[in-house]
Design a protein around this motif. Structure first.
Motif, PDB file in Angstrom:
ATOM      1  N   LYS A  60       0.818  -1.213   0.000  1.00 18.47           N
ATOM      2  CA  LYS A  60       0.000   0.000   0.000  1.00 18.47           C
ATOM      3  C   LYS A  60       0.854   1.267   0.000  1.00 18.47           C
ATOM      4  CE  LYS A  60      -3.692  -1.979   2.877  1.00 18.47           C
ATOM      5  NZ  LYS A  60      -4.376  -1.811   4.186  1.00 18.47           N
ATOM      6  N   PRO A  62       3.962   3.883  -0.951  1.00 20.63           N
ATOM      7  CA  PRO A  62       4.841   4.206  -2.071  1.00 20.63           C
ATOM      8  C   PRO A  62       6.266   3.768  -1.718  1.00 20.63           C
ATOM      9  CG  PRO A  62       4.253   6.200  -0.869  1.00 20.63           C
ATOM     10  CD  PRO A  62       3.460   5.073  -0.266  1.00 20.63           C
ATOM     11  N   SER A  65      12.343   6.495  -0.554  1.00 22.39           N
ATOM     12  CA  SER A  65      13.359   7.218  -1.325  1.00 22.39           C
ATOM     13  C   SER A  65      14.734   6.622  -1.024  1.00 22.39           C
ATOM     14  CB  SER A  65      13.350   8.702  -0.954  1.00 22.39           C
ATOM     15  OG  SER A  65      13.797   8.878   0.387  1.00 22.39           O
TER      16      SER A  65
END
Length: 111
Positions: A60, A62, A65
């Motif tokens: 779910k 993202p 980074s």
């Protein structure tokens, strides 16, 4: 509202919190009294808000980074499902998100 479940480091405690979409997971955790420090207040300069996301909720989120991945290298008790709570923005898609507070988490703010 988005439901967030916090599991204690020892796995014995469960706390369910309703949070508004748009809030950072770190802020919700701190408002609820969870032991996440977040020393850098979301400025990506520490790893004191490390949480372990439930495997069923991992997809779910993202992707992390590169900077977040680098900071997680500094955290203790990291797993393949580790993320920084300061980098998780709650959305309706994250309703029923479950995270575990890792062993050794300690909120030293104000001490």
């Amino acid at each position: 509202m988005t439901l967030v479940r916090f599991i204690s480091a020892d796995g014995t405690g469960l706390c369910e919190v309703d949070a508004a979409p748009g809030q950072r997971l770190l802020d919700v955790a701190q408002e609820d009294g969870q032991p996440l420090e977040g020393t850098c207040e979301g400025q990506m300069a520490c790893s004191t808000c490390h949480v372990v996301v439930a495997a069923e909720d991992w997809a779910k989120l993202p992707p992390a980074s590169e900077e977040e991945d680098d900071l997680l290298d500094l955290a203790a008790h990291v797993t393949r499902y580790s993320r920084l709570a300061c980098q998780i923005m709650l959305t309706d898609d994250l309703d029923s998100l479950t995270v575990r507070i890792p062993a050794g988490a300690n909120d030293m703010r104000g001490r």
